[in-house]
Design a protein around this motif. Structure first.
Motif, PDB file in Angstrom:
ATOM      1  N   ALA A  86      13.202  12.064   0.222  1.00 56.84           N
ATOM      2  CA  ALA A  86      13.553  12.469   0.475  1.00 56.84           C
ATOM      3  C   ALA A  86      12.679  13.223   1.904  1.00 56.84           C
ATOM      4  CB  ALA A  86      13.185  14.886  -0.010  1.00 56.84           C
ATOM      5  N   ALA A  87      12.772  13.666   3.147  1.00 53.72           N
ATOM      6  CA  ALA A  87      11.504  13.880   4.259  1.00 53.72           C
ATOM      7  C   ALA A  87      10.671  14.742   4.013  1.00 53.72           C
ATOM      8  CB  ALA A  87      12.550  14.597   5.532  1.00 53.72           C
ATOM      9  N   LEU A  88       9.421  14.110   4.369  1.00 51.48           N
ATOM     10  CA  LEU A  88       8.235  14.637   3.658  1.00 51.48           C
ATOM     11  C   LEU A  88       7.895  16.249   4.658  1.00 51.48           C
ATOM     12  CD1 LEU A  88       5.791  14.501   1.753  1.00 51.48           C
ATOM     13  CD2 LEU A  88       4.362  13.277   4.161  1.00 51.48           C
ATOM     14  N   ASP A  89       7.681  17.562   3.639  1.00 47.91           N
ATOM     15  CA  ASP A  89       7.144  18.199   4.248  1.00 47.91           C
ATOM     16  C   ASP A  89       5.121  18.634   3.943  1.00 47.91           C
ATOM     17  OD1 ASP A  89       6.941  21.258   5.613  1.00 47.91           O
ATOM     18  OD2 ASP A  89       9.114  21.612   4.633  1.00 47.91           O
ATOM     19  N   LEU A  90       5.281  18.253   4.773  1.00 47.19           N
ATOM     20  CA  LEU A  90       3.369  19.000   5.252  1.00 47.19           C
ATOM     21  C   LEU A  90       3.668  19.751   4.841  1.00 47.19           C
ATOM     22  CD1 LEU A  90       2.096  16.180   7.532  1.00 47.19           C
ATOM     23  CD2 LEU A  90       1.813  15.572   5.168  1.00 47.19           C
ATOM     24  N   LYS A  91       3.781  21.035   5.136  1.00 48.21           N
ATOM     25  CA  LYS A  91       3.317  22.263   4.762  1.00 48.21           C
ATOM     26  C   LYS A  91       3.712  22.885   3.237  1.00 48.21           C
ATOM     27  CE  LYS A  91       1.590  22.783   9.147  1.00 48.21           C
ATOM     28  NZ  LYS A  91      -0.301  22.923   9.267  1.00 48.21           N
ATOM     29  N   GLN A  92       4.834  22.072   2.866  1.00 44.27           N
ATOM     30  CA  GLN A  92       5.244  22.308   1.833  1.00 44.27           C
ATOM     31  C   GLN A  92       4.775  22.034  -0.149  1.00 44.27           C
ATOM     32  OE1 GLN A  92       7.060  25.292   1.155  1.00 44.27           O
ATOM     33  NE2 GLN A  92       7.002  25.184   3.435  1.00 44.27           N
ATOM     34  N   LEU A  93       4.007  21.255   0.714  1.00 46.85           N
ATOM     35  CA  LEU A  93       3.370  19.967   0.093  1.00 46.85           C
ATOM     36  C   LEU A  93       2.550  20.373  -1.301  1.00 46.85           C
ATOM     37  CD1 LEU A  93       3.753  16.873  -1.137  1.00 46.85           C
ATOM     38  CD2 LEU A  93       1.877  16.153   0.844  1.00 46.85           C
ATOM     39  N   VAL A  94       2.380  20.508  -2.385  1.00 51.38           N
ATOM     40  CA  VAL A  94       1.405  20.817  -3.579  1.00 51.38           C
ATOM     41  C   VAL A  94       1.059  19.750  -4.494  1.00 51.38           C
ATOM     42  CG1 VAL A  94       0.939  22.249  -5.263  1.00 51.38           C
ATOM     43  CG2 VAL A  94       2.285  23.266  -3.039  1.00 51.38           C
ATOM     44  N   ARG A  95       0.316  18.688  -4.254  1.00 53.15           N
ATOM     45  CA  ARG A  95      -0.092  18.092  -4.506  1.00 53.15           C
ATOM     46  C   ARG A  95      -1.900  17.630  -4.135  1.00 53.15           C
ATOM     47  NH1 ARG A  95       2.766  12.209  -3.694  1.00 53.15           N
ATOM     48  NH2 ARG A  95       2.020  10.650  -4.437  1.00 53.15           N
ATOM     49  N   THR A  96      -2.169  17.199  -5.382  1.00 52.52           N
ATOM     50  CA  THR A  96      -3.501  16.629  -6.057  1.00 52.52           C
ATOM     51  C   THR A  96      -4.072  15.054  -5.636  1.00 52.52           C
ATOM     52  OG1 THR A  96      -4.210  18.460  -7.159  1.00 52.52           O
ATOM     53  CG2 THR A  96      -6.131  16.825  -7.416  1.00 52.52           C
ATOM     54  N   PHE A  97      -4.814  14.964  -5.098  1.00 55.25           N
ATOM     55  CA  PHE A  97      -5.275  13.078  -4.479  1.00 55.25           C
ATOM     56  C   PHE A  97      -6.133  12.810  -5.320  1.00 55.25           C
ATOM     57  CE2 PHE A  97      -1.694  13.941  -2.009  1.00 55.25           C
ATOM     58  CZ  PHE A  97      -1.103  12.793  -1.477  1.00 55.25           C
ATOM     59  N   THR A  98      -6.719  11.741  -6.108  1.00 55.04           N
ATOM     60  CA  THR A  98      -7.953  11.271  -6.654  1.00 55.04           C
ATOM     61  C   THR A  98      -8.450   9.851  -5.889  1.00 55.04           C
ATOM     62  OG1 THR A  98      -7.542  12.131  -8.265  1.00 55.04           O
ATOM     63  CG2 THR A  98      -9.132  10.960  -8.577  1.00 55.04           C
ATOM     64  N   LEU A  99      -9.536  10.553  -5.032  1.00 47.30           N
ATOM     65  CA  LEU A  99      -9.963   9.204  -4.104  1.00 47.30           C
ATOM     66  C   LEU A  99     -11.504   8.392  -5.390  1.00 47.30           C
ATOM     67  CD1 LEU A  99      -8.804  11.957  -2.039  1.00 47.30           C
ATOM     68  CD2 LEU A  99      -9.495   9.938  -0.520  1.00 47.30           C
ATOM     69  N   ARG A 100     -11.085   7.400  -5.082  1.00 43.86           N
ATOM     70  CA  ARG A 100     -12.922   6.917  -6.025  1.00 43.86           C
ATOM     71  C   ARG A 100     -13.761   6.545  -4.797  1.00 43.86           C
ATOM     72  NH1 ARG A 100     -13.102   1.865  -9.139  1.00 43.86           N
ATOM     73  NH2 ARG A 100     -14.949   2.218 -11.106  1.00 43.86           N
ATOM     74  N   THR A 101     -14.682   6.711  -4.429  1.00 39.60           N
ATOM     75  CA  THR A 101     -15.532   6.431  -3.200  1.00 39.60           C
ATOM     76  C   THR A 101     -17.567   6.173  -3.732  1.00 39.60           C
ATOM     77  OG1 THR A 101     -16.179   8.663  -3.428  1.00 39.60           O
ATOM     78  CG2 THR A 101     -13.720   8.009  -1.583  1.00 39.60           C
ATOM     79  N   GLY A 102     -17.060   4.285  -3.295  1.00 43.10           N
ATOM     80  CA  GLY A 102     -18.742   4.404  -2.787  1.00 43.10           C
ATOM     81  C   GLY A 102     -19.966   5.869  -2.654  1.00 43.10           C
ATOM     82  N   LEU A 146      -6.769   5.996  -4.552  1.00 43.52           N
ATOM     83  CA  LEU A 146      -7.180   5.146  -3.480  1.00 43.52           C
ATOM     84  C   LEU A 146      -8.844   5.689  -3.296  1.00 43.52           C
ATOM     85  CD1 LEU A 146      -5.905   7.709  -0.208  1.00 43.52           C
ATOM     86  CD2 LEU A 146      -5.083   4.845  -0.830  1.00 43.52           C
ATOM     87  N   GLU A 147      -9.110   4.063  -3.318  1.00 45.66           N
ATOM     88  CA  GLU A 147     -10.191   3.948  -3.590  1.00 45.66           C
ATOM     89  C   GLU A 147     -10.821   3.521  -1.856  1.00 45.66           C
ATOM     90  OE1 GLU A 147     -12.118   1.012  -5.997  1.00 45.66           O
ATOM     91  OE2 GLU A 147     -10.957   1.999  -7.549  1.00 45.66           O
ATOM     92  N   THR A 148     -12.285   3.478  -2.052  1.00 48.43           N
ATOM     93  CA  THR A 148     -12.952   2.702  -0.472  1.00 48.43           C
ATOM     94  C   THR A 148     -13.867   2.003  -1.263  1.00 48.43           C
ATOM     95  OG1 THR A 148     -14.682   4.573  -0.723  1.00 48.43           O
ATOM     96  CG2 THR A 148     -12.528   4.522   1.153  1.00 48.43           C
ATOM     97  N   GLY A 149     -14.171   0.975  -0.813  1.00 45.80           N
ATOM     98  CA  GLY A 149     -15.419  -0.401  -0.898  1.00 45.80           C
ATOM     99  C   GLY A 149     -14.728  -1.628  -0.883  1.00 45.80           C
ATOM    100  N   VAL A 150     -16.152  -2.413  -0.827  1.00 48.13           N
ATOM    101  CA  VAL A 150     -16.118  -4.012  -0.024  1.00 48.13           C
ATOM    102  C   VAL A 150     -14.965  -4.676  -1.195  1.00 48.13           C
ATOM    103  CG1 VAL A 150     -17.298  -5.722   0.053  1.00 48.13           C
ATOM    104  CG2 VAL A 150     -18.714  -3.285   0.512  1.00 48.13           C
ATOM    105  N   VAL A 151     -14.235  -5.072  -1.279  1.00 48.40           N
ATOM    106  CA  VAL A 151     -13.490  -5.988  -1.723  1.00 48.40           C
ATOM    107  C   VAL A 151     -14.712  -7.197  -2.095  1.00 48.40           C
ATOM    108  CG1 VAL A 151     -11.509  -7.513  -1.458  1.00 48.40           C
ATOM    109  CG2 VAL A 151     -11.792  -5.228  -0.008  1.00 48.40           C
ATOM    110  N   GLY A 152     -14.136  -7.109  -3.843  1.00 48.03           N
ATOM    111  CA  GLY A 152     -14.744  -8.198  -4.302  1.00 48.03           C
ATOM    112  C   GLY A 152     -13.915  -8.742  -4.965  1.00 48.03           C
ATOM    113  N   LYS A 153     -14.311 -10.400  -5.629  1.00 49.39           N
ATOM    114  CA  LYS A 153     -13.453 -10.857  -7.186  1.00 49.39           C
ATOM    115  C   LYS A 153     -12.380  -9.842  -8.180  1.00 49.39           C
ATOM    116  CE  LYS A 153     -17.156 -14.429  -5.750  1.00 49.39           C
ATOM    117  NZ  LYS A 153     -17.367 -15.497  -6.465  1.00 49.39           N
ATOM    118  N   ALA A 154     -13.423  -9.348  -7.964  1.00 51.10           N
ATOM    119  CA  ALA A 154     -13.499  -8.546  -9.752  1.00 51.10           C
ATOM    120  C   ALA A 154     -12.155  -7.708  -8.846  1.00 51.10           C
ATOM    121  CB  ALA A 154     -14.070  -7.457 -10.222  1.00 51.10           C
ATOM    122  N   LEU A 155     -11.165  -7.452  -7.682  1.00 52.81           N
ATOM    123  CA  LEU A 155     -10.350  -6.413  -7.565  1.00 52.81           C
ATOM    124  C   LEU A 155      -8.840  -7.673  -7.609  1.00 52.81           C
ATOM    125  CD1 LEU A 155      -9.465  -4.616  -5.650  1.00 52.81           C
ATOM    126  CD2 LEU A 155      -8.913  -5.848  -3.990  1.00 52.81           C
TER     127      LEU A 155
END
Length: 308
Positions: A86-102, A146-155
């Motif tokens: 379906a076409a994305l309607d941002l004004k109607q989008l209801v969602r919680t995004f989890t971001l894991r950040t440094g 989503l996650e932010t960080g330095v790409v490491g060997k554990a990825l």
């Protein structure tokens, strides 16, 4: 060779997720007896019991645990193929995004990102969680979008990445510290008392390797698990915190920041996500929001914490 029944993948996914024949049957709208027959077919196909009795419940075998993530991804991808886009309607989008950040990401880029998301999609909420390690399991199991960080060997090798910005290490001390005046040399820097930053308790890193090339070694007197703790200590003592420049800028107001008197270690901070979310329109939109928020901040940086 007989073609396998791919419907069994859906059944296996339900069984591995629920850990119960009854609950898996309810999830798929089947009778318990039909689910039991399907489990028998799965056992025959895989050559493994998959779920075994333990007291009143069932527990997965090692083979089942090995298959769980792979089967879940296959089912998710198959459902995505068969689901109309379906076409994305941002004004109607209801969602919680989890971001894991440094450390420092929320303080540095959060205001711009939240403003951008809220203006385009008022029904979207962002949930920021801390990043105590570099394991990719939270992305793989869907606990994190989503996650932010330095790409490491554990990825995990399947994780998608997008470079957001380059960062370099700098020194930070309290106002009036001896290093805030006079000529700064690598020897003078190394001779002072330092704070080491390591989540794994390792007292040696890129800064120490750069000093070693000069025949120097810094004097570490304490170790902390994050950059914010290092800056808090440095703010109220004569210790030196060596931290990334960009991602800590908003955390070191009223402190003296200086360029390291030797080639500084540099890192690339990236955006990470699991491939099962790659084609999701809302997820793709959020990734672009993060990229734009970082670019906007870097194009118009705050003067707080600027190098002296």
């Amino acid at each position: 060779m007989q073609t396998p029944d791919f419907n069994l993948l859906v059944t296996l996914n339900a069984l591995l997720c629920e850990g119960s024949v009854v609950r898996a049957a309810q999830r798929l709208g089947l009778s318990p007896s039909a689910m039991s027959r399907a489990l028998a077919r799965l056992r025959q196909a895989t050559g493994d019991p998959l779920l075994v009795r333990a007291g009143r419940g069932l527990v997965p075998t090692p083979r089942a645990l090995e298959l769980r993530a792979q089967v879940s991804q296959l089912v998710d991808e198959a459902e995505a193929v068969l689901r109309p886009q379906a076409a994305l309607d941002l004004k109607q989008l209801v969602r919680t995004f989890t971001l894991r950040t440094g450390e420092g990401f929320v303080e540095t880029f959060g205001p711009s990102l939240i403003a951008r998301v809220s203006s385009q999609a008022p029904g979207v909420r962002l949930r920021f969680v801390s990043k105590p390690d570099r394991e990719s399991a939270p992305l793989r199991d869907g606990a994190v979008d989503l996650e932010t960080g330095v790409v490491g060997k554990a990825l995990g090798p399947e994780i998608r990445t997008l470079g957001l910005y380059r960062d370099r290490f700098i020194g930070v001390v309290q106002a009036g510290h001896p290093l805030s005046t006079g000529k700064l040399t690598a020897a003078r820097y190394a001779a002072c008392s330092h704070i080491a930053v390591s989540r794994r308790g390792i007292d040696r890193g890129p800064v120490d390797e750069a000093l070693e090339l000069l025949g120097l070694e810094r004097r570490i007197v304490t170790m902390v698990g994050g950059f914010s703790a290092a800056l808090a200590l440095a703010r109220s003592s004569e210790l030196i915190a060596t931290v990334p420049d960009t991602s800590t800028r908003s955390l070191r107001a009223d402190m003296h920041s200086f360029a390291l008197p030797f080639p500084p270690p540099e890192i690339t901070v990236s955006l990470l996500w699991h491939p099962r979310m790659h084609a999701d329109p809302a997820h793709r939109w959020l990734r672009e929001c993060v990229r734009e928020a970082c670019a906007q901040h870097l194009a118009n940086p705050s003067t707080n914490g600027a190098l002296d």
